[in-house]
Design an enzyme around this catalytic site. Structure first.
Site, PDB file in Angstrom:
ATOM      1  N   ALA B  19       0.610  -1.050  -0.146  1.00 61.12           N
ATOM      2  CA  ALA B  19       0.137  -0.066  -0.039  1.00 61.12           C
ATOM      3  C   ALA B  19       0.858   1.460  -0.021  1.00 61.12           C
ATOM      4  O   ALA B  19       1.907   1.170   0.532  1.00 61.12           O
ATOM      5  CB  ALA B  19      -0.980  -0.042   1.353  1.00 61.12           C
ATOM      6  N   LEU B  20       0.176   2.269  -0.567  1.00 53.61           N
ATOM      7  CA  LEU B  20       1.235   3.623  -0.525  1.00 53.61           C
ATOM      8  C   LEU B  20       1.000   4.339   0.909  1.00 53.61           C
ATOM      9  O   LEU B  20       0.475   5.448   0.869  1.00 53.61           O
ATOM     10  CB  LEU B  20       0.637   4.469  -1.632  1.00 53.61           C
ATOM     11  CG  LEU B  20       1.730   5.255  -2.207  1.00 53.61           C
ATOM     12  CD1 LEU B  20       2.973   4.677  -2.893  1.00 53.61           C
ATOM     13  CD2 LEU B  20       0.849   6.257  -3.516  1.00 53.61           C
ATOM     14  N   HIS B  21       1.698   3.667   1.618  1.00 50.50           N
ATOM     15  CA  HIS B  21       1.710   4.351   3.052  1.00 50.50           C
ATOM     16  C   HIS B  21       3.130   4.612   3.398  1.00 50.50           C
ATOM     17  O   HIS B  21       4.135   4.058   2.900  1.00 50.50           O
ATOM     18  CB  HIS B  21       1.060   3.233   3.994  1.00 50.50           C
ATOM     19  CG  HIS B  21       1.729   2.164   4.230  1.00 50.50           C
ATOM     20  ND1 HIS B  21       2.077   1.625   5.694  1.00 50.50           N
ATOM     21  CD2 HIS B  21       2.545   1.125   3.512  1.00 50.50           C
ATOM     22  CE1 HIS B  21       2.672   0.498   5.602  1.00 50.50           C
ATOM     23  NE2 HIS B  21       2.990   0.153   4.379  1.00 50.50           N
ATOM     24  N   ALA B  22       3.527   5.188   4.587  1.00 55.63           N
ATOM     25  CA  ALA B  22       4.789   5.542   5.192  1.00 55.63           C
ATOM     26  C   ALA B  22       5.985   5.069   4.216  1.00 55.63           C
ATOM     27  O   ALA B  22       6.236   6.018   3.366  1.00 55.63           O
ATOM     28  CB  ALA B  22       4.921   4.785   6.534  1.00 55.63           C
ATOM     29  N   PRO B  24       6.744   3.462   1.456  1.00 54.60           N
ATOM     30  CA  PRO B  24       6.732   3.366   0.117  1.00 54.60           C
ATOM     31  C   PRO B  24       6.298   4.721  -0.389  1.00 54.60           C
ATOM     32  O   PRO B  24       7.049   4.967  -1.309  1.00 54.60           O
ATOM     33  CB  PRO B  24       5.528   2.433  -0.047  1.00 54.60           C
ATOM     34  CG  PRO B  24       5.297   1.449   0.818  1.00 54.60           C
ATOM     35  CD  PRO B  24       5.795   2.223   2.005  1.00 54.60           C
TER      36      PRO B  24
END
Lengths: 134, 91
Positions: B19-22, B24
């Site tokens: 997922a495009l969190h923290a 990444p």
């Protein structure tokens, strides 16, 4: 005199050492390990130890430039007091910013990782105030 | 007044487990910041400034989501190409 990566450091001053450390860990995830992120905090009850703040600021200035974020009132007071103890050169390397503690730290850390100037890092922290999240 | 600048676009799909969190998101934003072009990234019908971590995190893009990059500026083509490659290679 200054060693290290040349990247702007981020100093986090909180009532709670655990909070400052937690944000520092998150910021390191997002910004990578090259940015020095320095968490300083008290025990969550009596506010932060001003001599700890002074050491951290002095060390940060010795390494280069730094942006300082604070959570609440007495952290601001501690940072202001510490800044008056520094010499003019040290003070000139640091920017205490009026920024939301979490969001400002994250934004500042990422920008610092790109090699941005202390002015750009400070702006990134301050601009976090205007970022919406929902 | 800048000379006429490029405009470029690209698409990539986030790996299923990313997922495009923290971390990444941070990797993506730092890569975007290396370019002069202004760059946006879109996912799930929302658009974010690819150079702003708070903006990108707000997308809440989960694994397997397609993201679209759009850039304007002299290095726009290089930017969207690199960023799409980066997304596909995220772990």
């Amino acid at each position: 005199m200054s060693r290290g990566t040349g990247l702007v450091s981020i100093v986090l001053v909180s009532h709670s050492a655990a909070l400052a450390r937690g944000i520092a860990e998150l910021a390191a995830q997002v910004a990578g390990l090259e940015v020095a992120i320095v968490p300083i905090g008290g025990n969550g009850v009596s506010g932060v130890d001003s001599s700890q703040v002074l050491s951290a600021l002095r060390e940060t200035a010795g390494r280069g430039h730094g942006v300082v974020l604070m959570d609440l009132g007495s952290s601001v007071i501690a940072v202001r007091a510490a800044l008056t103890e520094l010499d003019a050169d040290e003070r000139a390397r640091l920017r205490a910013v009026d920024a939301p503690f979490v969001e400002g730290a994250i934004a500042a850390a990422v920008i610092a990782a790109t090699g941005a100037s202390v002015a750009a890092v400070a702006s990134a922290a301050e601009d976090a105030r205007y970022a919406s999240k929902l | 007044m800048p000379r006429s600048s490029e405009h470029a676009e690209s698409r990539a799909v986030l790996p299923a487990s990313v997922a495009l969190h923290a971390r990444p998101a941070g990797t993506l934003v730092r890569a975007a910041c290396a370019f002069d072009a202004s760059i946006s990234v879109a996912a799930n019908g929302k658009r974010a400034n690819a150079k702003s971590i708070l903006d990108v995190l707000k997308l809440g893009a989960t694994g397997g989501t397609e993201v679209a990059f759009s850039a304007s500026g002299l290095d726009a083509a290089a930017a969207v190409a690199l960023l799409s490659e980066l997304v596909a290679a995220l772990r």
